[in-house]
Design a protein around this motif. Structure first.
Motif, short mmCIF file in Angstrom:
data_model
loop_
_atom_site.label_atom_id
_atom_site.label_comp_id
_atom_site.label_asym_id
_atom_site.label_seq_id
_atom_site.Cartn_x
_atom_site.Cartn_y
_atom_site.Cartn_z
N GLU A 126 -15.44 -18.11 -1.03
CA GLU A 126 -14.93 -19.36 -0.44
C GLU A 126 -13.53 -19.16 0.11
OE1 GLU A 126 -13.71 -23.64 -2.23
OE2 GLU A 126 -15.72 -22.92 -2.74
N GLU A 127 -12.68 -18.46 -0.64
CA GLU A 127 -11.30 -18.25 -0.20
C GLU A 127 -11.23 -17.33 1.01
OE1 GLU A 127 -9.77 -19.01 -4.71
OE2 GLU A 127 -10.04 -16.96 -4.01
N VAL A 128 -12.09 -16.35 1.07
CA VAL A 128 -12.12 -15.46 2.25
C VAL A 128 -12.57 -16.26 3.47
CG1 VAL A 128 -13.33 -13.50 3.29
CG2 VAL A 128 -12.38 -13.29 1.00
N GLN A 129 -13.62 -17.05 3.30
CA GLN A 129 -14.13 -17.84 4.42
C GLN A 129 -13.12 -18.86 4.93
OE1 GLN A 129 -17.83 -19.23 2.73
NE2 GLN A 129 -18.96 -17.49 3.55
N SER A 130 -12.32 -19.42 4.02
CA SER A 130 -11.32 -20.41 4.43
C SER A 130 -9.98 -19.76 4.76
CB SER A 130 -11.14 -21.47 3.34
OG SER A 130 -10.54 -20.89 2.20
N ARG A 131 -9.91 -18.44 4.61
CA ARG A 131 -8.70 -17.65 4.90
C ARG A 131 -7.51 -18.10 4.03
NH1 ARG A 131 -9.83 -13.80 8.08
NH2 ARG A 131 -7.74 -13.35 8.79
N ASP A 132 -7.83 -18.42 2.77
CA ASP A 132 -6.83 -18.84 1.79
C ASP A 132 -6.23 -17.58 1.14
OD1 ASP A 132 -5.38 -19.72 -0.42
OD2 ASP A 132 -7.02 -20.89 -1.27
N GLU A 133 -5.17 -17.08 1.72
CA GLU A 133 -4.58 -15.81 1.27
C GLU A 133 -4.11 -15.88 -0.18
OE1 GLU A 133 -3.54 -11.89 1.45
OE2 GLU A 133 -4.28 -12.91 3.24
N GLU A 134 -3.44 -16.96 -0.56
CA GLU A 134 -2.93 -17.09 -1.93
C GLU A 134 -4.08 -17.14 -2.94
OE1 GLU A 134 -0.53 -20.36 -4.54
OE2 GLU A 134 0.16 -20.00 -2.50
N GLY A 135 -5.09 -17.95 -2.65
CA GLY A 135 -6.25 -18.03 -3.53
C GLY A 135 -7.00 -16.71 -3.59
N PHE A 136 -7.13 -16.06 -2.44
CA PHE A 136 -7.79 -14.76 -2.37
C PHE A 136 -7.11 -13.75 -3.28
CE2 PHE A 136 -7.22 -10.59 -0.30
CZ PHE A 136 -8.51 -10.07 -0.44
#
Length: 92
Positions: A30-40
């Motif tokens: 989910e984080e990769v798909q949303s490009r959430d760098e911090e969450g990733f």
């Protein structure tokens, strides 16, 4: 199951831990798909830590076929995006 963490080595991981790891894998996808760098970064670290904690390292000179290959801790979001299938890193 034998898991390789790129740049670190291999661990043997009991199949009973797959469900626990799948939750982290789903979050990572989910984080990769949303490009959430911090969450990733946070979730990749948690996934790798869980594999290290739950697994038993194989000797450095052992080279077994890996059933699962995980990215290194310093992998970029784009590198992991290329590794992911629609189902994530860990087959369910």
């Amino acid at each position: 199951m034998i898991v390789r963490i790129m740049g670190e080595g291999q661990v043997t991981l009991d199949d009973s831990h797959v469900a626990e790891l799948n939750k982290l894998d789903d979050d990572l996808l989910e984080e990769v798909q949303s490009r959430d760098e911090e969450g990733f970064r946070r979730t990749l670290g948690a996934l790798l830590d869980a594999v290290r904690r739950l697994g038993t390292p194989l000797p450095d000179d052992a080279l077994e076929p890996s059933e699962l290959i995980l990215p290194s801790p310093d992998a970029t979001l784009d590198e992991v995006r290329e590794m992911l299938s629609d189902d994530g890193l860990i087959p369910g």
